[in-house]
Design a protein around this motif. Structure first.
Motif, PDB file in Angstrom:
ATOM      1  N   LYS A 189      -3.475   4.548   5.945  1.00  0.00           N
ATOM      2  CA  LYS A 189      -4.031   4.950   7.255  1.00  0.00           C
ATOM      3  C   LYS A 189      -5.270   4.131   7.575  1.00  0.00           C
ATOM      4  O   LYS A 189      -5.482   3.711   8.708  1.00  0.00           O
ATOM      5  CB  LYS A 189      -4.381   6.442   7.247  1.00  0.00           C
ATOM      6  N   ARG A 190      -6.107   3.926   6.557  1.00  0.00           N
ATOM      7  CA  ARG A 190      -7.316   3.116   6.757  1.00  0.00           C
ATOM      8  C   ARG A 190      -6.946   1.689   7.143  1.00  0.00           C
ATOM      9  O   ARG A 190      -7.580   1.069   7.975  1.00  0.00           O
ATOM     10  CB  ARG A 190      -8.164   3.074   5.488  1.00  0.00           C
ATOM     11  N   TYR A 191      -5.906   1.164   6.495  1.00  0.00           N
ATOM     12  CA  TYR A 191      -5.475  -0.194   6.797  1.00  0.00           C
ATOM     13  C   TYR A 191      -4.981  -0.294   8.242  1.00  0.00           C
ATOM     14  O   TYR A 191      -5.224  -1.287   8.926  1.00  0.00           O
ATOM     15  CB  TYR A 191      -4.383  -0.665   5.823  1.00  0.00           C
ATOM     16  N   ASP A 192      -4.326   0.766   8.727  1.00  0.00           N
ATOM     17  CA  ASP A 192      -3.891   0.775  10.130  1.00  0.00           C
ATOM     18  C   ASP A 192      -5.098   0.624  11.057  1.00  0.00           C
ATOM     19  O   ASP A 192      -5.005   0.018  12.124  1.00  0.00           O
ATOM     20  CB  ASP A 192      -3.126   2.067  10.449  1.00  0.00           C
ATOM     21  N   GLY A 193      -6.237   1.169  10.635  1.00  0.00           N
ATOM     22  CA  GLY A 193      -7.478   1.045  11.418  1.00  0.00           C
ATOM     23  C   GLY A 193      -7.979  -0.394  11.462  1.00  0.00           C
ATOM     24  O   GLY A 193      -8.630  -0.812  12.418  1.00  0.00           O
ATOM     25  N   LEU A 237       0.833  -1.214   0.000  1.00  0.00           N
ATOM     26  CA  LEU A 237       0.000   0.000   0.000  1.00  0.00           C
ATOM     27  C   LEU A 237       0.862   1.257   0.000  1.00  0.00           C
ATOM     28  O   LEU A 237       1.450   1.617   1.017  1.00  0.00           O
ATOM     29  CB  LEU A 237      -0.936  -0.005   1.212  1.00  0.00           C
ATOM     30  N   LYS A 238       0.906   1.914  -1.141  1.00  0.00           N
ATOM     31  CA  LYS A 238       1.696   3.144  -1.229  1.00  0.00           C
ATOM     32  C   LYS A 238       0.826   4.362  -0.960  1.00  0.00           C
ATOM     33  O   LYS A 238       1.294   5.395  -0.534  1.00  0.00           O
ATOM     34  CB  LYS A 238       2.314   3.264  -2.626  1.00  0.00           C
ATOM     35  N   ASN A 239      -0.470   4.199  -1.254  1.00  0.00           N
ATOM     36  CA  ASN A 239      -1.405   5.308  -1.115  1.00  0.00           C
ATOM     37  C   ASN A 239      -1.592   5.646   0.382  1.00  0.00           C
ATOM     38  O   ASN A 239      -2.015   4.808   1.167  1.00  0.00           O
ATOM     39  CB  ASN A 239      -2.725   4.866  -1.759  1.00  0.00           C
ATOM     40  N   ASP A 240      -1.275   6.885   0.760  1.00  0.00           N
ATOM     41  CA  ASP A 240      -1.302   7.256   2.189  1.00  0.00           C
ATOM     42  C   ASP A 240      -2.658   7.125   2.872  1.00  0.00           C
ATOM     43  O   ASP A 240      -2.746   6.535   3.938  1.00  0.00           O
ATOM     44  CB  ASP A 240      -0.747   8.676   2.381  1.00  0.00           C
ATOM     45  N   PRO A 241      -3.756   7.680   2.272  1.00  0.00           N
ATOM     46  CA  PRO A 241      -5.057   7.545   2.943  1.00  0.00           C
ATOM     47  C   PRO A 241      -5.438   6.070   3.130  1.00  0.00           C
ATOM     48  O   PRO A 241      -5.976   5.682   4.157  1.00  0.00           O
ATOM     49  CB  PRO A 241      -6.038   8.245   1.999  1.00  0.00           C
ATOM     50  N   LEU A 242      -5.117   5.245   2.123  1.00  0.00           N
ATOM     51  CA  LEU A 242      -5.450   3.824   2.191  1.00  0.00           C
ATOM     52  C   LEU A 242      -4.610   3.133   3.270  1.00  0.00           C
ATOM     53  O   LEU A 242      -5.089   2.295   4.027  1.00  0.00           O
ATOM     54  CB  LEU A 242      -5.187   3.185   0.825  1.00  0.00           C
TER      55      LEU A 242
END
Length: 212
Positions: free
Chosen positions: A181-185, A174-179
């Motif tokens: 962050k969502r994955y961290d959730g 996952l390079k996309n930052d918003p994605l």
């Protein structure tokens, strides 16, 4: 100022507002499954949500006409958020109906749009993945509410599903930052569901659930 782009953006925003309203209506219908009596109503709520997706298909059909087809990514920011919400709602409906993960092609079909970029207005893979991650946090909430409603088998099934989902996301770069962050959730959701399952096993309820 490019007045063409300005009026284009304006027209797009109007349609996006109607899409946001439709997404809120679908969410309201599906939220009722969290109520103690909601599990019995899952089939009827999903049917109602699917009816409301007809409106979404019409609105997305209208959105396509508001900008030149080759400029999808130029205006993508306008509808990115609402498209992710709609992908989440489609994924949630399919999960409630079948307890399986919806594929991107199926989400695109529910929304009446394309999968392949070359064919026109499409569901970008990152928007699909973001929708799936939003669904994960909805399922962690459902796991907690299942226990309150006395349904002890559902949290175990949700736990298995979310763990498989987590394994799948681990394989992605996952390079996309918003994605990202969502994955961290998602890690938080996994932990929350594990706590529910652990609590059930401590109380001897998970064993009953496994027998059913």
């Amino acid at each position: 100022v490019d007045f063409g782009e300005f009026s284009c953006g304006d027209e797009i925003r109007k349609v996006v507002q109607t899409l946001e309203q439709a997404a809120r209506e679908i969410l309201t219908v599906l939220q009722s499954v969290h109520q103690p009596s909601g599990f019995k109503e899952i089939p009827s709520k999903c049917a109602k949500a699917r009816e409301l997706f007809c409106t979404v298909r019409t609105q997305l059909g209208e959105l396509k006409t508001k900008f030149p087809v080759e400029q999808y990514y130029r205006f993508h920011e306008h509808w990115r958020f609402v498209l992710q919400r709609l992908a989440f709602l489609a994924a949630f409906v399919v999960y409630l109906e079948t307890e399986t993960l919806v594929v991107r092609e199926e989400v695109a079909k529910i929304l009446g749009i394309q999968v392949v970029r070359e064919k026109g207005f499409h569901l970008d893979v990152e928007d699909y993945l973001a929708g799936v991650l939003i669904m994960a946090s909805e399922l962690s909430r459902l796991a907690v509410n299942s226990v309150t409603a006395g349904d002890y088998t559902r949290p175990l099934r949700i736990s298995n599903f979310i763990n498989e989902l987590d394994s799948g996301f681990r394989l992605l770069n996952l390079k996309n930052d918003p994605l990202r962050k969502r994955y961290d959730g998602l890690k938080y959701d996994v932990k929350k569901i594990e706590e529910v399952v652990y609590d059930l096993s401590i109380r001897g309820l998970a064993k009953d659930a496994g027998d059913k």
